[in-house]
Design a protein around this motif. Structure first.
Motif, PDB file in Angstrom:
ATOM      1  N   ALA B  43       0.791  -1.076  -0.105  1.00 48.37           N
ATOM      2  CA  ALA B  43       0.080   0.110  -0.134  1.00 48.37           C
ATOM      3  C   ALA B  43       0.723   1.291  -0.065  1.00 48.37           C
ATOM      4  CB  ALA B  43      -0.866  -0.021   1.148  1.00 48.37           C
ATOM      5  N   LEU B  44       1.974   1.340   0.679  1.00 48.00           N
ATOM      6  CA  LEU B  44       2.645   2.360   0.906  1.00 48.00           C
ATOM      7  C   LEU B  44       3.465   2.612  -0.500  1.00 48.00           C
ATOM      8  CD1 LEU B  44       4.007   4.465   2.854  1.00 48.00           C
ATOM      9  CD2 LEU B  44       6.175   3.193   2.578  1.00 48.00           C
ATOM     10  N   GLU B  45       3.979   1.524  -0.939  1.00 50.12           N
ATOM     11  CA  GLU B  45       4.603   1.785  -2.349  1.00 50.12           C
ATOM     12  C   GLU B  45       3.707   2.202  -3.417  1.00 50.12           C
ATOM     13  OE1 GLU B  45       7.710   1.187  -3.092  1.00 50.12           O
ATOM     14  OE2 GLU B  45       7.465   1.461  -5.462  1.00 50.12           O
ATOM     15  N   GLU B  46       2.633   1.681  -3.196  1.00 52.33           N
ATOM     16  CA  GLU B  46       1.658   2.240  -4.202  1.00 52.33           C
ATOM     17  C   GLU B  46       1.548   3.805  -4.212  1.00 52.33           C
ATOM     18  OE1 GLU B  46       0.860   0.297  -6.791  1.00 52.33           O
ATOM     19  OE2 GLU B  46      -0.625   1.721  -7.760  1.00 52.33           O
ATOM     20  N   GLY B  56       1.808  15.531  -4.942  1.00 51.12           N
ATOM     21  CA  GLY B  56       1.108  15.561  -3.632  1.00 51.12           C
ATOM     22  C   GLY B  56       1.947  15.205  -2.602  1.00 51.12           C
ATOM     23  N   THR B  57       1.374  14.573  -1.600  1.00 50.34           N
ATOM     24  CA  THR B  57       1.847  14.092  -0.585  1.00 50.34           C
ATOM     25  C   THR B  57       1.579  12.741   0.029  1.00 50.34           C
ATOM     26  OG1 THR B  57       0.372  14.986   1.212  1.00 50.34           O
ATOM     27  CG2 THR B  57       2.339  16.396   0.313  1.00 50.34           C
ATOM     28  N   VAL B  58       2.462  12.224   0.761  1.00 52.61           N
ATOM     29  CA  VAL B  58       2.023  10.791   1.464  1.00 52.61           C
ATOM     30  C   VAL B  58       2.435  10.758   2.952  1.00 52.61           C
ATOM     31  CG1 VAL B  58       2.691   8.198   1.621  1.00 52.61           C
ATOM     32  CG2 VAL B  58       2.674   9.644  -0.675  1.00 52.61           C
ATOM     33  N   THR B  59       1.191  10.636   3.644  1.00 53.24           N
ATOM     34  CA  THR B  59       1.255  10.532   4.939  1.00 53.24           C
ATOM     35  C   THR B  59       1.126   9.066   5.574  1.00 53.24           C
ATOM     36  OG1 THR B  59       0.518  12.814   5.091  1.00 53.24           O
ATOM     37  CG2 THR B  59       0.564  11.631   7.107  1.00 53.24           C
ATOM     38  N   ALA B  60       1.907   8.500   6.435  1.00 60.19           N
ATOM     39  CA  ALA B  60       1.909   7.156   6.948  1.00 60.19           C
ATOM     40  C   ALA B  60       1.330   7.591   8.526  1.00 60.19           C
ATOM     41  CB  ALA B  60       3.117   6.419   6.880  1.00 60.19           C
ATOM     42  N   ILE B  61       0.316   6.578   8.649  1.00 58.02           N
ATOM     43  CA  ILE B  61      -0.356   6.780  10.060  1.00 58.02           C
ATOM     44  C   ILE B  61      -0.187   5.395  10.705  1.00 58.02           C
ATOM     45  CG2 ILE B  61      -2.248   7.251  11.636  1.00 58.02           C
ATOM     46  CD1 ILE B  61      -2.905   9.331   9.561  1.00 58.02           C
ATOM     47  N   ARG B  73       9.552   4.983  10.439  1.00 63.14           N
ATOM     48  CA  ARG B  73      10.856   5.435   9.570  1.00 63.14           C
ATOM     49  C   ARG B  73      10.937   4.670   8.563  1.00 63.14           C
ATOM     50  NH1 ARG B  73      12.211   9.585  12.266  1.00 63.14           N
ATOM     51  NH2 ARG B  73      12.189   9.514  14.432  1.00 63.14           N
ATOM     52  N   LYS B  74      10.556   3.501   8.091  1.00 64.44           N
ATOM     53  CA  LYS B  74      10.693   2.703   6.768  1.00 64.44           C
ATOM     54  C   LYS B  74       9.980   3.468   5.993  1.00 64.44           C
ATOM     55  CE  LYS B  74      11.121  -1.867   5.436  1.00 64.44           C
ATOM     56  NZ  LYS B  74      11.005  -3.353   5.818  1.00 64.44           N
ATOM     57  N   CYS B  75       8.672   3.854   6.115  1.00 69.03           N
ATOM     58  CA  CYS B  75       7.717   4.359   5.511  1.00 69.03           C
ATOM     59  C   CYS B  75       8.615   5.753   4.930  1.00 69.03           C
ATOM     60  CB  CYS B  75       6.288   4.800   6.040  1.00 69.03           C
ATOM     61  SG  CYS B  75       5.583   3.324   6.418  1.00 69.03           S
ATOM     62  N   LEU B  76       8.889   6.646   5.765  1.00 71.21           N
ATOM     63  CA  LEU B  76       9.868   7.957   5.416  1.00 71.21           C
ATOM     64  C   LEU B  76      10.879   7.803   4.600  1.00 71.21           C
ATOM     65  CD1 LEU B  76       9.647   9.434   8.856  1.00 71.21           C
ATOM     66  CD2 LEU B  76       8.235  10.206   7.031  1.00 71.21           C
ATOM     67  N   ALA B  77      11.547   6.612   4.817  1.00 70.00           N
ATOM     68  CA  ALA B  77      12.680   6.099   4.116  1.00 70.00           C
ATOM     69  C   ALA B  77      12.224   5.755   2.436  1.00 70.00           C
ATOM     70  CB  ALA B  77      13.496   5.157   4.594  1.00 70.00           C
ATOM     71  N   ARG B  78      11.185   5.059   2.476  1.00 70.36           N
ATOM     72  CA  ARG B  78      10.738   4.633   1.309  1.00 70.36           C
ATOM     73  C   ARG B  78       9.879   5.887   0.346  1.00 70.36           C
ATOM     74  NH1 ARG B  78       8.557  -0.515   1.413  1.00 70.36           N
ATOM     75  NH2 ARG B  78      10.041  -1.894   1.725  1.00 70.36           N
ATOM     76  N   GLY B  79       9.630   6.896   0.887  1.00 67.82           N
ATOM     77  CA  GLY B  79       9.067   8.073   0.187  1.00 67.82           C
ATOM     78  C   GLY B  79       7.748   8.685   1.013  1.00 67.82           C
ATOM     79  N   ALA B  80       7.537   8.569   1.997  1.00 69.24           N
ATOM     80  CA  ALA B  80       6.614   9.190   2.703  1.00 69.24           C
ATOM     81  C   ALA B  80       6.940  10.405   3.274  1.00 69.24           C
ATOM     82  CB  ALA B  80       5.962   8.288   3.934  1.00 69.24           C
ATOM     83  N   ASP B  81       6.113  11.499   3.146  1.00 70.89           N
ATOM     84  CA  ASP B  81       6.674  12.933   3.657  1.00 70.89           C
ATOM     85  C   ASP B  81       6.261  13.125   4.952  1.00 70.89           C
ATOM     86  OD1 ASP B  81       6.699  14.174   0.915  1.00 70.89           O
ATOM     87  OD2 ASP B  81       5.056  13.064   0.635  1.00 70.89           O
ATOM     88  N   LYS B  82       5.212  12.459   5.469  1.00 67.85           N
ATOM     89  CA  LYS B  82       5.124  12.711   7.005  1.00 67.85           C
ATOM     90  C   LYS B  82       4.793  11.315   7.541  1.00 67.85           C
ATOM     91  CE  LYS B  82       2.270  16.594   5.537  1.00 67.85           C
ATOM     92  NZ  LYS B  82       1.034  17.134   5.383  1.00 67.85           N
ATOM     93  N   SER B 190      17.153   3.013   0.418  1.00 70.27           N
ATOM     94  CA  SER B 190      18.603   3.121   0.254  1.00 70.27           C
ATOM     95  C   SER B 190      19.134   3.750   1.680  1.00 70.27           C
ATOM     96  CB  SER B 190      18.874   4.373  -0.762  1.00 70.27           C
ATOM     97  OG  SER B 190      18.267   5.590  -0.389  1.00 70.27           O
ATOM     98  N   ILE B 191      20.445   3.659   1.803  1.00 71.70           N
ATOM     99  CA  ILE B 191      20.833   4.103   2.900  1.00 71.70           C
ATOM    100  C   ILE B 191      20.793   5.447   3.179  1.00 71.70           C
ATOM    101  CG2 ILE B 191      23.289   4.334   4.234  1.00 71.70           C
ATOM    102  CD1 ILE B 191      22.864   1.450   3.814  1.00 71.70           C
ATOM    103  N   MET B 192      20.891   6.204   1.996  1.00 71.22           N
ATOM    104  CA  MET B 192      20.463   7.642   1.977  1.00 71.22           C
ATOM    105  C   MET B 192      19.051   8.007   2.660  1.00 71.22           C
ATOM    106  SD  MET B 192      21.559  10.531   0.631  1.00 71.22           S
ATOM    107  CE  MET B 192      20.463  11.441  -0.632  1.00 71.22           C
ATOM    108  N   GLY B 193      18.265   7.291   1.976  1.00 72.04           N
ATOM    109  CA  GLY B 193      16.671   7.351   2.377  1.00 72.04           C
ATOM    110  C   GLY B 193      16.582   7.196   3.884  1.00 72.04           C
ATOM    111  N   ILE B 194      17.276   6.085   4.539  1.00 67.94           N
ATOM    112  CA  ILE B 194      17.294   5.719   5.982  1.00 67.94           C
ATOM    113  C   ILE B 194      17.693   6.904   6.662  1.00 67.94           C
ATOM    114  CG2 ILE B 194      18.003   4.441   7.808  1.00 67.94           C
ATOM    115  CD1 ILE B 194      17.823   2.177   5.744  1.00 67.94           C
ATOM    116  N   ARG B 195      18.780   7.543   6.183  1.00 61.94           N
ATOM    117  CA  ARG B 195      19.484   8.568   7.146  1.00 61.94           C
ATOM    118  C   ARG B 195      18.495   9.860   7.004  1.00 61.94           C
ATOM    119  NH1 ARG B 195      24.964   8.402   4.501  1.00 61.94           N
ATOM    120  NH2 ARG B 195      26.065   6.587   5.768  1.00 61.94           N
ATOM    121  N   LYS B 196      18.181  10.186   5.844  1.00 64.67           N
ATOM    122  CA  LYS B 196      17.257  11.278   5.934  1.00 64.67           C
ATOM    123  C   LYS B 196      15.927  10.975   6.588  1.00 64.67           C
ATOM    124  CE  LYS B 196      16.096  13.088   1.522  1.00 64.67           C
ATOM    125  NZ  LYS B 196      15.925  13.035   0.237  1.00 64.67           N
TER     126      LYS B 196
END
Ligand code: FAD
Lengths: 324, 262
Positions: B43-46, B56-61, B73-82, B190-196
Motif C-alpha cells: 500500500a505504501l509503495e503504491e 502531492g504528499t504521502v502521510t503514513a499513520i 521510519r521505513k515508510c519515510l525512507a521509502r518516500g512518505a513525507d509525513k 537506500s542508506i541515504m533514504g534511511i539517514r534522511k
C-alpha cells in the motif's frame, strides 16, 4: 421467533460453494438456537438459484433488481441494511470471500452491529456469540467472544464447513428492491480473466511447490532441476508470484489454481489456509520445512523438518541415480 | 494527490517458533522481529508511486506504542513525507473496529484525496480496517485491490476475486482502497533514504488529541474479546522422516517407488 440469515453468493451464473457451506452450518445453529434459517439471495434473473437454495433453507428472501446483477457492495449494503433492520436476525452469515470482505465490514459499521471475520467455527453460549478464528497465518487458533448484541454479523472461511444437503423444501418470498435510484458511488464494470497461461499445473501428475523459503530467485534452477528429475512441473505459493519469479498460472491456492496431483512436494511453504485450500486433496503430499510447527505438516502425509537447500538437491541426485 | 496510508507494525511469525504467553490470550512477543505488515508495504509503495507520477504528499499513520516508529521510519525512507503515530495506553486491547475509530477521528481532520490500507494484517487477519474506516468517514471503499487507475473524480480498480479472476470496479473519490499483495514491487530502501528519514519528525497524538472517549477504544470499544488462543488441532499429522539428507531422500525415494511415481 427470530432467524439466521445466510447471504447467498453467486457469480457468473454459478452459486458458489461457500453458500452451501454456510447454509449447512446455519441450519445447525438455527436448530440449536430455536430460530429459522433464511437464505438471502440478491441478483437479477436468479429464480433458478432461489429454487436450488430453497432445498437448504426454510425461507429464501429473493430480491431481484438489474442493479444487483453483479456484486456491488454499495447496492448490497443498502438491501441488507433494510432487511436487517426489518427482521432483526440473530445472526447474518456472509462468506469470507472477496465479495464478503468488501461488504460485511462497512455493513456492520453502518448498522453498528458487531462483526467477527474469517470464522472457522461459531456457537452461541446463551445469547453470546463465541467464534473461533486463526491468527499468525494459521499457527494459532483464537477463541473469542463477540460483544453482546441482539444481532451479529460474521464472515465465514471457505471450506471451514462441509456442505450437506438436507431434506427441506423451503419457500421463496420475493421482496421488492429498495434501490430506487442507480447506485451512485460504486459501479461494477467488468470481469477480467487471468491471461491464458503457458503451463497447466492442474494437469500435472507431479508438482514441486515452492514457497518463500526459497529465499532468492537465484535458487530457482535448483528446484527446477528437481521438478525435472521427477518428471514434474514447478508450482508455487503466492509470494513467489508476487515477486515475479514465476507466472500467475503456477500459483496454487484460493486466488490461484486448485490442484490434485499424484504427488505434491511442498518446499519452504508454511501452509497458510489460502495455499492449503488449493492442494490439500493431492494424493500424496511431502513437505520440507525447517520449522517443525509449520501448519503444512498437518496437511502433509510425510514431513521433513530440515533445510530445503540440503534436501532438495539430495533428492534430485537420488532420483537421478535411481533412474540411471 | 494527498494520500494517507495506514500501516501496522507486526511480528514476523512465518519462520519463528510461537509460544503462547502466560495470559493464554496472546503470543510471547519477546524475541520476535517486527516489521511493516506485508500488505501495508504494498500500500505504501503504491502511494509513493502515485505521488511520483502526479505530485502531492504521502502521510503514513499507525496506531501503536513507541516501538512502531521503526515501521514509520521505513515508510519515510521509502518516500512518505509525513508520519503520525497514535499512541495511548487506553488503546491497548483495541480490535480492528476500535482501530478504525481511532484512525477515523484522526483522519477526519486532515485533508486527503485517497486513503490506502493493506487488505489485512498478517498477524490477526481481520480484513476490516479499510472498509470500516471508509464507512465511518462516509466515503466509498474497495478491497483486495490489484490495480488502480484514476479518471475524473473516480478510481478504477481491479479487485481480486477467487481463482485468479478479477473485477474492474469504479469508485467515487475520495475513497479508501485496501491493497492486495502483488500490486507492485516494493522498492528497497537506500542508506541515504534511511539517514534522511531518521531526521524527520514523527507526530504523536493520544486519546485526548483525537476527541474519542475512553469507552470507544480498547477492549470496551471493540467487537471482539479474545478468550484464549491455542495450537490448532491437526486435521492429520504428517509422518516425519528423520535422519541425514541421504537417509531422508532414500526413504522418500522408496515411498515414491512404492507408489509408482519413479
Ligand atoms: C485473499 C488472499 C488470497 C490468497 N491467496 C493465496 C493463494 O492462492 N496461494 C497462496 O499460496 N497464498 C495465498 N495467500 C497468501 C497466504 O496467506 C500466505 O501469505 C502465503 O501462502 C505464504 O506463502 P509461503 O508459505 O510461501 O510463505 P511463508 O508463510 O513466509 O512461509 C515460508 C516457509 O518457509 C520455511 N523456510 C524458510 N527457509 C527455509 C529453508 N531454508 N528450508 C526449509 N524451509 C524454510 C519457513 O519455515 C516458512 O514456514 C492469499 C492471501 C490472501 C489474503
Amino acid at each position: 421467533m427470530t432467524e439466521i440469515f445466510v447471504l447467498a453468493e453467486h457469480r457468473q451464473g454459478q452459486i458458489r460453494d461457500i453458500t452451501f457451506e454456510m447454509l449447512t452450518k446455519g441450519k445447525e445453529l438455527a436448530e440449536k438456537t430455536n430460530t429459522d434459517l433464511t437464505a438471502v439471495l440478491l441478483g437479477k434473473d436468479v429464480k433458478e438459484h432461489a429454487k436450488t437454495i430453497s432445498e437448504y433453507a426454510k425461507k429464501v428472501f429473493l430480491v431481484e433488481d438489474a442493479k444487483l446483477e453483479n456484486f456491488n457492495s454499495e447496492a448490497y449494503q443498502k438491501v441488507l441494511s433494510n432487511l436487517t433492520k426489518e427482521h432483526k436476525p440473530l445472526l447474518t452469515m456472509i462468506g469470507h470471500t472477496s465479495f464478503g470482505v468488501d461488504l460485511a465490514p462497512s455493513l456492520a459499521a453502518a448498522l453498528k452491529l458487531p462483526l467477527a471475520t474469517d470464522c472457522i467455527d461459531l456457537a452461541f453460549e446463551g445469547e453470546t456469540l463465541v467464534i473461533t478464528r486463526q491468527m499468525y497465518g494459521g499457527k494459532v487458533n483464537v477463541k473469542a467472544k463477540v460483544r453482546k448484541s441482539e444481532s451479529y454479523i460474521v464472515t465465514v472461511r471457505q471450506a471451514a464447513f462441509a456442505a450437506q444437503k438436507p431434506n427441506i423444501s423451503g419457500e421463496t418470498m420475493e421482496v421488492s428492491s429498495p434501490l430506487t435510484e442507480e447506485t451512485t458511488e460504486k459501479r461494477f464494470i467488468e470481469y477480467v480473466s487471468p491471461p491464458p497461461g503457458g503451463v497447466d499445473i492442474t494437469a500435472a501428475e507431479v508438482l514441486v511447490g515452492i514457497g518463500r523459503g526459497i529465499k532468492d530467485e537465484s535458487n530457482m534452477p535448483m528446484v527446477e532441476e528437481l521438478a525435472k528429475a521427477l518428471g514434474g512441473v514447478l508450482a508455487c505459493s503466492r509470494p513467489i508470484v508476487d515477486k515475479g519469479w514465476l507466472s500467475t498460472d503456477r500459483q496454487v491456492g484460493s486466488s490461484g489454481k486448485t490442484v490434485k496431483p499424484k504427488l505434491y512436494i511442498a518446499l519452504g511453504i508454511s501452509g497458510a489456509f489460502q495455499h492449503v485450500l488449493g492442494m490439500k486433496n493431492s494424493d500424496l503430499i511431502i513437505a520440507v520445512n525447517k520449522d517443525s510447527n509449520a501448519p503444512i505438516f498437518s496437511f502433509a502425509d510425510y514431513g521433513v523438518v530440515d533445510d530445503l537447500f540440503k534436501i532438495a538437491p539430495a533428492l534430485k541426485d537420488k532420483i537421478q541415480e535411481l533412474k540411471g | 494527490m494527498d494520500i494517507i496510508v495506514c500501516v501496522k507494525h507486526v511480528p514476523e511469525t512465518a519462520e519463528a517458533e510461537i509460544k503462547i504467553d502466560a495470559t493464554g490470550k496472546a503470543i510471547e512477543k519477546t524475541g520476535l522481529v517486527f516489521d511493516i505488515n506485508e500488505w501495508d508495504d504494498y500500500a505504501l509503495e503504491e502511494a509513493v508511486r502515485i505521488k511520483e507520477k502526479s505530485g502531492g504528499t504521502v502521510t503514513a499513520i499507525t496506531v501503536g506504542p513507541e516501538d512502531t516508529d521503526s515501521t514509520l521510519r521505513k515508510c519515510l525512507a521509502r518516500g512518505a513525507d509525513k508520519a503520525m503515530r497514535l499512541t495511548d495506553p487506553k488503546f491497548q486491547g483495541s480490535d480492528s473496529y476500535a482501530i478504525a475509530k481511532i484512525l477515523q477521528s484522526t483522519i477526519k481532520g486532515l485533508s486527503f484525496d485517497l486513503i490506502l490500507t493493506g487488505a489485512l494484517a498478517g498477524d490477526d487477519g481481520y480484513t476490516m480496517v479499510g472498509p470500516i474506516l471508509a464507512e465511518l468517514l462516509g466515503i466509498q471503499h474497495a478491497t483486495m485491490v490489484k490495480k488502480i487507475e484514476f479518471d475524473d473524480g473516480v478510481a478504477k480498480v481491479n479487485r481480486e476475486l477467487e481463482g485468479g479472476l478479477e473485477e474492474k470496479t469504479e469508485v467515487k473519490m475520495p475513497a479508501v482502497l485496501s491493497i492486495q499483495t502483488g500490486i507492485n514491487e516494493p522498492r528497497y530502501v537506500s542508506i541515504m533514504g534511511i539517514r534522511k528519514a531518521m531526521k524527520k519528525e514523527i507526530k504523536v497524538l493520544g486519546l485526548a488529541d483525537i476527541g474519542l472517549s475512553e469507552s470507544e477504544v480498547g477492549e470496551t470499544g471493540s467487537w471482539i474479546k479474545v478468550e484464549k488462543i491455542f495450537v490448532p488441532p491437526a486435521e492429520k499429522q504428517a509422518e516425519f522422516i528423520k535422519g541425514s539428507p541421504e537417509e531422508v531422500t532414500t526413504k522418500i525415494a522408496e515411498i515414491l517407488k512404492s507408489r509408482g511415481l519413479i
